[in-house]
Design an enzyme around this catalytic site. Structure first.
Site, PDB file in Angstrom:
ATOM      1  N   CYS A   1      -4.302  -2.943   5.303  1.00  0.00           N
ATOM      2  CA  CYS A   1      -2.370  -3.797   5.193  1.00  0.00           C
ATOM      3  C   CYS A   1      -1.866  -2.846   6.300  1.00  0.00           C
ATOM      4  O   CYS A   1      -0.810  -3.563   6.776  1.00  0.00           O
ATOM      5  CB  CYS A   1      -2.114  -2.356   4.602  1.00  0.00           C
TER       6      CYS A   1
ATOM      7  N   HIS B   1      -0.368   4.192   2.955  1.00  0.00           N
ATOM      8  CA  HIS B   1      -0.244   2.790   2.970  1.00  0.00           C
ATOM      9  C   HIS B   1       1.104   1.845   3.816  1.00  0.00           C
ATOM     10  O   HIS B   1       2.031   3.065   4.654  1.00  0.00           O
ATOM     11  CB  HIS B   1       0.306   2.363   1.910  1.00  0.00           C
TER      12      HIS B   1
END
Length: 540
Positions: A94, A341
Site C-alpha cells: 500500500c 495502512h
C-alpha cells in the site's frame, strides 16, 4: 564568475572527514556537482559587512542565475484528465501504491510522461525506470476505464519492495532518484557532454540558503544547498504555516556552539538562519510524524491549506505572492512506522478530488481532504491563477494567499461584534457578521501574530529547510544545536557539492557547521581557497 576546480583527497596537510549526508544528496550528486560562486571582494570595513552589502547582492544575483533551472515543463495539465485507475496490492504494498498515485497525478510530471518524450530517445528501455513510469502513467490515465485495476511494474518496485511494510516517503525519494539517473543515462548515450539536469530535477528540485552572521563584526557567510523535499517539525505546530515559520527562526550559536569568525580570528557568538532561496515547481512537505528512536507516530492534527503562499518563507520575499495549490495528500493510518495502512487523495486533471486506496478509487471533496492527518503534502506552483487546477476564482485566491487580507478580515470581524449599527442598506452588523462567517477562508494561511517581520535587521520569511529523512536520524541528534566545526571566512558564498551516494536517506546536520569536504569550493574576499586553507586559519 563561475569557478570550477577539483581538490585532491588531502589538502593543506589535513585529511578532512566527511559529514553525515542529507537525505536528498544522492539525488543531486550528478545534477549539480560541486560549485562555488563568488567574486573578489575588496577589504571591507567590518561595519559594512552585512547581508545588505551591494557587493554581496551582486554575487547572490549571479548565484540565482546559475541555480535556477530553465526547464520547459508545464505546471498545469495540458489537457484535463480524469483520475487514474486503482492499483493492486501485491502484499504489504500500500505504501508504494500511494506514492505512485501521487506521482501519477503530479501535473508537470504527468504531462511529460504522456508526451512520450523520454521513450522516444531512450536506447535501453528494458529496465529503465523512466520508461516504466511513462508506461505506468500512460496506462493509468489514458488507457483505463472506471473500475480498472493495474499491477505496478516490477521495474518500479522490485529494487525496493520486499513484501513488507515500508515507508512511503522513502520509496518516493528512491523512485525520483532512479528516474533521474535514467534520464542522465539516456543523455550520456547520445551526447558525451556532461549533463547536470533532468526533468525530475527541473520539476522537484529547489535550493536553500544558510546564513551565519557574526554578532560582533556583523560579517556574514552564505552556503547554498539543494533540496528535494522539506521535512517539517510538527511537535509544537498547529498548522503547516506555523511549522514553516518556526523552522525559519534564527538560532543563536553560543558557548561550545560558537562560530569561528574569520575576521575576528576567534570563536564568536553568531546567528544562523536557513531558508528557501530557489523555490521548486513542485513542493513536497513531509510532516515528521515518526519517532527516530521508537518508530512511534505523532498522531496529532496539523492543519494545512488548499492554497499556500511560499513568499513569506523565502530568503528574499519580494514581489507578489508565490502561490502553490495542493494536488495530493499522502496519508498513513496507523500507530507506528512499520504498521498501519497508506492511502492518498489526489486532484485529477479536471479539478475533482479522489481517494486512492489500493484498488478503490472513490470521489471525495476538498473538505474531507483537508481533514486528513497528512504525512506528505504535494503542492504545485501556480504561475497562472486562472488555470484549471485551481477551482477558486482569481480574486478569492489573492485573498486567501494574502496574510494581510486575513489579518484585516479578522480585525473587521472583531469591530463588528462590538457594533450594533446598520449600514446604508439597513443591514445590521449582526447579520453582516453571520454572512461573513459563511465565507470560505484558510485560517492557517495567516502569518503567526507573534512574528516580528523586521527583527534585528533581518528580513522576515526565513524558513529553515533541513532535507533529511526523519526515520534515519542518529539517536540524540539535534539539528538546531550541532557543534560548530567549520571556519567559514567572512563574506563567503559556498555551494556544497553533494556527498557520497552510499547513504541515501541518512541524517543531515546543518552543513555550515560541519568540516569541509574534499571537492567543496569557495571564492572569498581573499581569493580562491581550498578546504585545507580554511581549516588552517586559526580555528583548529
Amino acid at each position: 564568475m563561475v569557478v570550477s576546480l577539483s581538490f585532491p583527497e588531502e589538502t593543506g596537510g589535513e585529511n578532512l572527514p566527511s559529514a553525515p549526508l542529507e537525505d536528498s544528496s544522492k539525488f543531486f550528486e550528478e545534477v549539480f556537482g560541486d560549485m562555488v560562486f563568488a567574486r573578489s571582494f575588496p577589504e571591507a570595513d567590518p561595519a559594512l559587512s552585512s547581508p545588505d552589502a551591494p557587493e554581496l547582492h551582486q554575487d547572490e544575483a549571479q548565484v540565482v542565475e546559475e541555480l535556477t533551472t530553465n526547464g520547459k515543463h508545464s505546471l498545469s495539465w495540458e489537457s484535463p484528465q480524469g483520475p487514474g485507475c486503482g492499483l493492486q496490492n501485491t502484499g504489504n504494498s500500500c505504501y508504494l501504491n500511494a506514492a505512485l498515485q501521487c506521482l501519477t497525478h503530479t501535473p508537470p510530471l504527468a504531462d511529460y510522461m504522456l508526451s512520450q518524450e523520454h521513450s522516444q530517445t531512450c536506447c535501453s528501455p528494458e529496465g529503465c525506470k523512466m520508461c516504466a513510469m511513462e508506461a505506468h502513467v500512460t496506462q493509468s490515465l489514458l488507457h483505463s476505464h472506471s473500475g480498472d485495476v493495474m499491477k505496478p511494474s516490477q521495474i518500479l518496485t522490485s529494487a525496493f519492495h520486499k513484501h513488507q511494510q515500508e515507508d512511503a516517503h522513502e520509496f518516493l525519494m528512491f523512485t525520483l532518484e532512479t528516474m533521474h539517473e535514467s534520464c542522465l543515462q539516456v543523455h550520456r548515450q547520445s551526447d558525451p557532454t556532461p549533463q547536470d539536469t533532468s526533468p525530475i530535477h527541473d520539476i522537484f528540485g529547489g535550493w536553500w540558503r544558510s546564513q551565519i552572521k557574526c554578532l560582533h563584526c556583523q560579517g556574514t557567510s552564505h552556503t547554498f544547498d539543494p533540496f528535494l523535499d522539506v521535512p517539517l517539525d510538527i511537535s509544537s505546530a498547529q498548522s503547516v504555516n506555523q511549522a514553516l515559520w518556526d523552522t525559519g527562526k534564527s538560532e543563536e550559536l553560543l558557548g561550545e556552539n560558537a562560530y569561528y569568525c574569520g575576521r575576528c580570528r576567534q570563536k564568536m557568538p553568531a546567528s544562523k538562519t536557513l531558508h528557501v532561496h530557489i523555490a521548486p515547481k513542485v513542493l513536497l512537505l513531509v510532516l515528521k510524524r515518526f519517532s527516530a528512536f521508537t518508530g512511534n507516530k505523532l498522531d496529532r492534527k496539523v492543519s494545512y491549506p488548499e492554497f499556500l503562499d511560499l513568499k513569506p518563507y523565502l530568503s528574499e520575499p519580494t514581489g507578489g505572492p508565490l502561490p502553490y495549490a495542493l494536488y495530493a495528500v499522502l496519508v498513513h493510518d496507523g500507530a507506528t512506522s512499520n504498521s498501519g495502512h497508506y492511502f492518498c487523495c489526489v486532484k485529477a486533471g479536471h479539478g475533482k478530488w479522489y481517494k486512492m486506496d489500493d484498488t478503490k478509487v472513490t470521489r471525495c471533496d476538498v473538505t474531507s481532504v483537508l481533514n486528513e492527518n497528512a504525512y506528505v503534502l504535494f503542492y504545485v506552483q501556480q504561475t497562472d491563477l486562472k488555470q484549471v487546477s485551481i477551482d477558486m476564482p482569481e480574486g478569492r485566491v489573492h485573498e486567501v494567499l494574502d496574510p494581510k487580507y486575513q489579518l484585516k478580515k479578522s480585525r473587521r470581524k472583531k469591530r463588528k461584534k462590538q457594533c450594533h449599527c446598520t449600514d446604508d442598506a439597513g443591514e445590521a452588523c449582526e447579520n453582516r457578521e453571520k454572512r461573513a462567517k459563511k465565507e470560505t477562508s484558510l485560517g492557517e494561511g495567516k502569518v503567526p501574530q507573534e512574528v516580528n517581520h523586521e527583527k534585528a535587521g533581518q528580513k522576515h520569511g526565513n524558513t529553515k529547510l533541513v532535507p533529511q529523512e526523519q526515520n534515519h536520524q542518529r539517536a540524540g541528534q539535534n539539528l538546531r544545536n550541532t557543534e560548530v566545526e567549520l571556519d567559514l571566512p567572512v563574506d563567503a558564498i559556498v555551494i556544497h557539492q553533494p556527498r557520497s551516494t552510499a547513504n541515501w536517506g541518512t541524517d543531515a546536520p546543518d552543513k555550515e557547521n560541519q568540516p569541509w569536504h574534499n571537492g567543496d569550493r569557495l571564492l572569498t574576499s581573499q581569493g580562491l581557497m581550498s578546504p585545507g586553507q580554511l581549516c588552517s586559519q586559526g580555528g583548529r
